[in-house]
Design a protein around this motif. Structure first.
Motif, PDB file in Angstrom:
ATOM      1  N   MET A   1       0.839  -1.171   0.000  1.00  8.73           N
ATOM      2  CA  MET A   1       0.000   0.000   0.000  1.00  8.73           C
ATOM      3  C   MET A   1       0.882   1.231   0.000  1.00  8.73           C
ATOM      4  O   MET A   1       2.000   1.191   0.451  1.00  8.73           O
ATOM      5  CB  MET A   1      -0.897   0.016   1.229  1.00  8.73           C
ATOM      6  N   LEU A   2       0.312   2.300  -0.479  1.00 16.28           N
ATOM      7  CA  LEU A   2       1.069   3.529  -0.623  1.00 16.28           C
ATOM      8  C   LEU A   2       0.161   4.699  -0.308  1.00 16.28           C
ATOM      9  O   LEU A   2      -0.978   4.736  -0.743  1.00 16.28           O
ATOM     10  CB  LEU A   2       1.559   3.627  -2.067  1.00 16.28           C
ATOM     11  N   VAL A   3       0.645   5.634   0.473  1.00 16.88           N
ATOM     12  CA  VAL A   3      -0.056   6.897   0.681  1.00 16.88           C
ATOM     13  C   VAL A   3       0.803   7.970   0.054  1.00 16.88           C
ATOM     14  O   VAL A   3       2.002   8.026   0.312  1.00 16.88           O
ATOM     15  CB  VAL A   3      -0.266   7.208   2.180  1.00 16.88           C
ATOM     16  N   LYS A  91      -5.194  -3.610  -8.646  1.00 16.58           N
ATOM     17  CA  LYS A  91      -4.343  -2.527  -8.166  1.00 16.58           C
ATOM     18  C   LYS A  91      -5.039  -1.220  -8.542  1.00 16.58           C
ATOM     19  O   LYS A  91      -5.368  -1.015  -9.701  1.00 16.58           O
ATOM     20  CB  LYS A  91      -2.957  -2.598  -8.799  1.00 16.58           C
ATOM     21  N   GLN A  92      -5.283  -0.371  -7.522  1.00 20.10           N
ATOM     22  CA  GLN A  92      -6.011   0.854  -7.771  1.00 20.10           C
ATOM     23  C   GLN A  92      -5.480   1.998  -6.927  1.00 20.10           C
ATOM     24  O   GLN A  92      -5.007   1.788  -5.808  1.00 20.10           O
ATOM     25  CB  GLN A  92      -7.489   0.691  -7.415  1.00 20.10           C
ATOM     26  N   LYS A  93      -5.611   3.213  -7.471  1.00 27.27           N
ATOM     27  CA  LYS A  93      -5.361   4.429  -6.707  1.00 27.27           C
ATOM     28  C   LYS A  93      -6.724   4.926  -6.257  1.00 27.27           C
ATOM     29  O   LYS A  93      -7.607   5.171  -7.074  1.00 27.27           O
ATOM     30  CB  LYS A  93      -4.693   5.496  -7.577  1.00 27.27           C
ATOM     31  N   LEU A  94      -6.895   5.064  -4.950  1.00 28.72           N
ATOM     32  CA  LEU A  94      -8.156   5.520  -4.390  1.00 28.72           C
ATOM     33  C   LEU A  94      -7.963   6.925  -3.820  1.00 28.72           C
ATOM     34  O   LEU A  94      -7.085   7.140  -2.987  1.00 28.72           O
ATOM     35  CB  LEU A  94      -8.621   4.559  -3.292  1.00 28.72           C
ATOM     36  N   VAL A 111      -3.780   0.769  -3.452  1.00 28.04           N
ATOM     37  CA  VAL A 111      -3.932  -0.549  -2.845  1.00 28.04           C
ATOM     38  C   VAL A 111      -3.811  -1.639  -3.906  1.00 28.04           C
ATOM     39  O   VAL A 111      -4.123  -1.433  -5.070  1.00 28.04           O
ATOM     40  CB  VAL A 111      -5.287  -0.708  -2.109  1.00 28.04           C
ATOM     41  N   GLU A 112      -3.328  -2.767  -3.442  1.00 27.47           N
ATOM     42  CA  GLU A 112      -3.312  -3.965  -4.276  1.00 27.47           C
ATOM     43  C   GLU A 112      -4.091  -5.022  -3.505  1.00 27.47           C
ATOM     44  O   GLU A 112      -3.805  -5.297  -2.344  1.00 27.47           O
ATOM     45  CB  GLU A 112      -1.889  -4.437  -4.531  1.00 27.47           C
ATOM     46  N   ILE A 113      -5.117  -5.542  -4.145  1.00 22.83           N
ATOM     47  CA  ILE A 113      -5.982  -6.534  -3.510  1.00 22.83           C
ATOM     48  C   ILE A 113      -5.949  -7.809  -4.330  1.00 22.83           C
ATOM     49  O   ILE A 113      -6.199  -7.793  -5.530  1.00 22.83           O
ATOM     50  CB  ILE A 113      -7.433  -6.014  -3.389  1.00 22.83           C
ATOM     51  N   GLU A 114      -5.585  -8.899  -3.668  1.00 20.30           N
ATOM     52  CA  GLU A 114      -5.548 -10.202  -4.325  1.00 20.30           C
ATOM     53  C   GLU A 114      -6.643 -11.053  -3.711  1.00 20.30           C
ATOM     54  O   GLU A 114      -6.717 -11.205  -2.493  1.00 20.30           O
ATOM     55  CB  GLU A 114      -4.196 -10.866  -4.099  1.00 20.30           C
TER      56      GLU A 114
END
Length: 129
Positions: A1-3, A91-94, A111-114
């Motif tokens: 995850m990245l902020v 993988k998305q930028k929210l 976030v990356e959701i598997e």
């Protein structure tokens, strides 16, 4: 995850995932060059109710919050986990909805959701990370 938030340089932040009464936190990470890059995963199991006639899934609303190490809410994003019900890697930028006077309008959480089917040999453990 990245902020990503250029206004938080040098500030320790963490992420909190909220779903009903469940709460999962990342370890704090310091913002460097406008980014806090979390290399840890938040893992959980979740089951989805599907309407067989329409193929749609019942909504499963959650929230991902960005906070300072001292607990000040910076912003949050709402996530409907049923949007990720089909086994895949997303993988998305929210866009981060900022709390008043905290982060700028360009701040986001990536976030990356598997997700895996519960019938897979690995036990169907979903990963949010």
């Amino acid at each position: 995850m990245l902020v990503e938030s250029p206004t938080l340089e040098g500030v320790a932040v963490f992420l909190k995932f909220l779903r009903n009464k469940n709460e999962l936190n990342t370890k704090p990470c310091t913002v460097k060059q406008g980014r806090a890059d979390f290399q840890e995963k938040i893992e959980m199991k979740s089951f989805f109710e599907q309407d067989k006639a329409t193929g749609t899934y019942k909504a499963k609303l959650s929230e991902l919050q960005a906070l300072t190490k001292s607990g000040q809410l910076l912003g949050a994003v709402s996530i409907n986990l049923s949007d990720y019900a089909k086994p895949n890697n997303y993988k998305q930028k929210l866009q981060l909805k900022p709390a008043v006077g905290t982060v700028g309008p360009s701040s986001y959480i990536e976030v990356e959701i598997e997700t895996q089917d519960s019938n897979t040999p690995s036990g169907g453990k979903g990963k949010d990370g």
